[in-house]
Motif scaffolding. Structure first.
Motif, mmCIF file in Angstrom:
data_model
loop_
_atom_site.group_PDB
_atom_site.id
_atom_site.type_symbol
_atom_site.label_atom_id
_atom_site.label_comp_id
_atom_site.label_asym_id
_atom_site.label_seq_id
_atom_site.Cartn_x
_atom_site.Cartn_y
_atom_site.Cartn_z
ATOM 1 N N VAL A 73 0.975 -1.291 -0.098
ATOM 2 C CA VAL A 73 0.059 -0.102 0.052
ATOM 3 C C VAL A 73 0.964 1.339 -0.027
ATOM 4 C CG1 VAL A 73 -1.834 1.323 1.156
ATOM 5 C CG2 VAL A 73 -1.967 -1.309 1.364
ATOM 6 N N ILE A 74 0.481 2.172 -0.696
ATOM 7 C CA ILE A 74 1.131 3.624 -0.758
ATOM 8 C C ILE A 74 0.228 4.587 -0.365
ATOM 9 C CG2 ILE A 74 2.381 5.428 -2.074
ATOM 10 C CD1 ILE A 74 2.815 2.961 -4.361
ATOM 11 N N SER A 75 0.307 5.401 0.684
ATOM 12 C CA SER A 75 -0.664 6.110 1.420
ATOM 13 C C SER A 75 -0.411 7.568 1.591
ATOM 14 C CB SER A 75 -1.037 5.782 2.946
ATOM 15 O OG SER A 75 -1.768 4.454 2.827
ATOM 16 N N ASN A 76 -1.434 8.699 1.347
ATOM 17 C CA ASN A 76 -1.166 9.624 1.463
ATOM 18 C C ASN A 76 -2.182 10.249 2.590
ATOM 19 O OD1 ASN A 76 -1.839 12.764 -0.454
ATOM 20 N ND2 ASN A 76 -0.490 12.625 1.093
ATOM 21 N N ARG A 77 -1.750 10.949 3.477
ATOM 22 C CA ARG A 77 -2.625 11.360 4.606
ATOM 23 C C ARG A 77 -2.922 13.067 4.801
ATOM 24 N NH1 ARG A 77 -0.829 6.508 6.140
ATOM 25 N NH2 ARG A 77 -2.769 4.977 6.758
ATOM 26 N N HIS A 78 -3.903 13.567 5.073
ATOM 27 C CA HIS A 78 -4.056 14.938 5.229
ATOM 28 C C HIS A 78 -3.100 15.590 6.281
ATOM 29 C CE1 HIS A 78 -7.286 15.997 2.637
ATOM 30 N NE2 HIS A 78 -7.882 15.000 2.615
ATOM 31 N N GLY A 79 -2.304 16.812 5.874
ATOM 32 C CA GLY A 79 -1.438 17.299 6.763
ATOM 33 C C GLY A 79 -0.044 16.845 6.666
ATOM 34 N N ARG A 80 0.080 15.723 5.697
ATOM 35 C CA ARG A 80 1.425 15.337 5.879
ATOM 36 C C ARG A 80 1.699 14.948 4.243
ATOM 37 N NH1 ARG A 80 -0.462 10.455 10.220
ATOM 38 N NH2 ARG A 80 -0.911 12.036 11.952
ATOM 39 N N GLY A 81 2.926 14.398 4.189
ATOM 40 C CA GLY A 81 3.375 14.430 2.918
ATOM 41 C C GLY A 81 4.074 15.604 2.378
ATOM 42 N N SER A 82 4.693 15.840 1.236
ATOM 43 C CA SER A 82 5.573 16.984 1.002
ATOM 44 C C SER A 82 4.684 17.894 0.357
ATOM 45 C CB SER A 82 6.391 16.642 -0.139
ATOM 46 O OG SER A 82 5.731 16.054 -1.258
ATOM 47 N N LEU A 83 3.385 17.759 -0.076
ATOM 48 C CA LEU A 83 2.164 18.648 -0.427
ATOM 49 C C LEU A 83 1.234 19.024 0.455
ATOM 50 C CD1 LEU A 83 2.638 18.050 -4.476
ATOM 51 C CD2 LEU A 83 3.739 19.917 -2.954
ATOM 52 N N ALA A 84 1.505 18.792 1.827
ATOM 53 C CA ALA A 84 0.476 18.799 2.825
ATOM 54 C C ALA A 84 -0.304 20.220 2.462
ATOM 55 C CB ALA A 84 0.917 18.890 4.049
ATOM 56 N N GLY A 85 -1.903 19.675 2.340
ATOM 57 C CA GLY A 85 -2.716 21.003 2.129
ATOM 58 C C GLY A 85 -3.245 21.333 0.697
ATOM 59 N N THR A 94 -8.200 9.699 3.858
ATOM 60 C CA THR A 94 -6.868 8.965 3.457
ATOM 61 C C THR A 94 -7.038 8.441 2.029
ATOM 62 O OG1 THR A 94 -6.161 8.528 5.987
ATOM 63 C CG2 THR A 94 -5.211 7.405 4.069
ATOM 64 N N VAL A 95 -5.752 8.679 1.416
ATOM 65 C CA VAL A 95 -5.868 7.803 0.105
ATOM 66 C C VAL A 95 -4.644 6.884 0.163
ATOM 67 C CG1 VAL A 95 -5.039 8.195 -2.521
ATOM 68 C CG2 VAL A 95 -6.294 10.054 -1.273
ATOM 69 N N SER A 96 -5.262 5.622 0.066
ATOM 70 C CA SER A 96 -4.425 4.485 0.061
ATOM 71 C C SER A 96 -4.420 3.610 -1.247
ATOM 72 C CB SER A 96 -4.784 3.618 1.345
ATOM 73 O OG SER A 96 -4.546 4.201 2.643
ATOM 74 N N VAL A 97 -3.419 3.647 -1.821
ATOM 75 C CA VAL A 97 -3.324 2.944 -3.221
ATOM 76 C C VAL A 97 -2.822 1.435 -3.062
ATOM 77 C CG1 VAL A 97 -2.346 3.212 -5.330
ATOM 78 C CG2 VAL A 97 -3.129 5.359 -4.065
ATOM 79 N N PHE A 98 -3.835 0.516 -3.323
ATOM 80 C CA PHE A 98 -3.340 -0.755 -2.996
ATOM 81 C C PHE A 98 -2.370 -1.187 -4.408
ATOM 82 C CE2 PHE A 98 -4.042 -5.072 -4.456
ATOM 83 C CZ PHE A 98 -3.738 -6.008 -3.386
ATOM 84 N N THR A 99 -1.266 -1.762 -4.224
ATOM 85 C CA THR A 99 -0.452 -1.987 -4.964
ATOM 86 C C THR A 99 0.173 -3.452 -5.260
ATOM 87 O OG1 THR A 99 0.696 0.221 -4.602
ATOM 88 C CG2 THR A 99 1.884 -1.194 -6.036
ATOM 89 N N PRO A 100 -0.299 -3.987 -6.221
ATOM 90 C CA PRO A 100 0.124 -5.724 -6.355
ATOM 91 C C PRO A 100 1.575 -5.678 -6.923
ATOM 92 C CG PRO A 100 -1.328 -4.990 -8.178
ATOM 93 C CD PRO A 100 -1.411 -3.849 -7.272
ATOM 94 N N VAL A 101 1.960 -6.759 -6.670
ATOM 95 C CA VAL A 101 3.486 -7.195 -6.982
ATOM 96 C C VAL A 101 3.190 -7.867 -8.183
ATOM 97 C CG1 VAL A 101 5.539 -8.440 -6.419
ATOM 98 C CG2 VAL A 101 4.671 -7.031 -4.754
ATOM 99 N N VAL A 102 3.785 -7.723 -9.232
ATOM 100 C CA VAL A 102 3.902 -8.423 -10.585
ATOM 101 C C VAL A 102 5.184 -9.064 -10.734
ATOM 102 C CG1 VAL A 102 1.735 -7.644 -11.672
ATOM 103 C CG2 VAL A 102 3.751 -6.740 -11.973
#
Length: 358
Positions: A133-145, A153-161
């Protein structure tokens, strides 16, 4: 999507084994000198350690990994039992106060004393599942706001191939049903590698002289992390497993997913450490190709300055290089990379080519 490396099963190559049991895990905090070691090893011995990713079991994801991953097509039998056990337990975890990370340890190393360095060499990293999973949460990350653009929360499910070129993470280019895909190579590493500190248990997010949440993507198989010992025995711990990360980790998390890690533990006595590395005030990594001094600070400019000073001290101690000449060399020949900008304390690491001094 069929891989699952269960506790007590599969290949366990270390001299010792430390599984992830819900009642023994740290969640959001790091061990201190008040915590008894789960395992004591001698210098030169290795430990196979099961780690658990926090993504998929956090409160803003429902604190139910089977339900969370089930919505992405993962059958219940391919969700790690430890994740479900921890999420369902009464383990105290307050997301408003504690960090998100699940941490395994501590491990005491016989003879390690403050003033020494504890060397953690990554001998092997095995995927425990075939997704992350790759997640971005409000108030965090390099582009907070600015991102996420919508509430929640945006949680991007990421399979392995896997294909002939190896294992990759895969993401769609958009939400459209017929969208193309982008693939990127995996390079597993542990985001948290640390030693215990005196006093209260530290928050798991900001890194420091103890190591912790360094998020240095160079710490793949074959790399060594040297950490100044803070308390007798070192009390090493690991967590925050990644399948891949770009320098910066700009979104907040990278491809977070559970690993089985086999590490070798060595002690570098204080005198030898000074001769090899100078006065080491913080973490130092080493790969087959590079020496990797680090700099940490809430201000990225100061973190960079701290990394440059650490690199200068390393070159002076290791090679007897005059400070002004070392400064010139670093400017001409050494890359300074941003480890991460999302962990409250920002990190910078330098890549000094060992071959230049052969």
């Amino acid at each position: 999507m069929s891989r699952i490396l269960l506790r007590d099963a599969g290949d366990i190559p270390g001299d010792h084994y430390l599984p992830a049991r819900a009642e023994e895990l740290f969640w959001g905090r790091l061990p201190s000198d008040a915590d008894a070691p789960l395992l004591t090893v001698r210098p030169g011995e290795s430990v196979t350690i099961d780690t658990v990713s926090h993504e998929g079991l956090l409160e803003d994801q429902g604190r139910d990994p089977r339900a969370f991953f089930g919505r992405h097509g993962v059958p219940a039998e391919l969700v790690l039992p430890e994740a479900s056990e921890l999420a369902a337990s009464t383990h105290p975890h307050d997301p408003g106060v504690d960090g998100p990370h699940v941490v395994t340890g501590p491990i005491a190393v016989t003879g390690a004393r403050p003033g020494d360095l504890l060397a953690l060499t990554v001998e092997r990293l095995d995927r425990r599942v075939d997704y992350g999973v790759i997640s971005n949460r409000h108030g965090r990350g390099s582009l907070a706001g600015e991102l996420p653009e919508q509430p929640g929360t945006v949680s991007v499910f990421t399979p392995v191939v896997e294909d002939a070129s190896g294992a990759h993470g895969e993401l769609p280019l958009s939400g459209a049903a017929d969208a193309g895909r982008v693939r990127f190579p995996l390079a597993p590493f542990l985001g948290i590698m640390g030693v215990a500190t005196p006093g209260e248990r530290l928050h798991s997010v900001p890194p420091g002289p103890h190591g912790g949440n360094l998020d240095i993507a160079l710490l793949v198989e074959g790399a060594t992390l040297y950490l100044p010992v803070q308390v007798p025995g070192g009390l090493a711990h690991v967590g925050d497993p990644h399948f891949a990360q770009g320098d910066g980790e700009v979104c907040l998390t990278a491809l977070e997913a559970s690993l089985r890690a086999t590490l070798r533990f060595d002690v570098v006595p204080a005198g030898d450490a000074a001769a090899r590395f100078g006065e080491l005030l913080g973490p130092l990594a080493e790969t087959a190709e590079y020496l990797v001094p680090t700099g940490l600070d809430p201000d990225l400019d100061v973190a960079t300055q701290n990394c440059v000073r650490a690199a200068l001290g390393l070159l002076q101690a290791r090679h007897g290089m005059d400070r002004h000449l070392a400064y010139a060399y670093l400017s001409a020949a050494t890359d300074f990379n941003i480890s991460q900008v999302v962990d409250l304390v920002k990190g910078v690491h330098a890549r000094i080519r060992k071959a230049d001094f052969a």
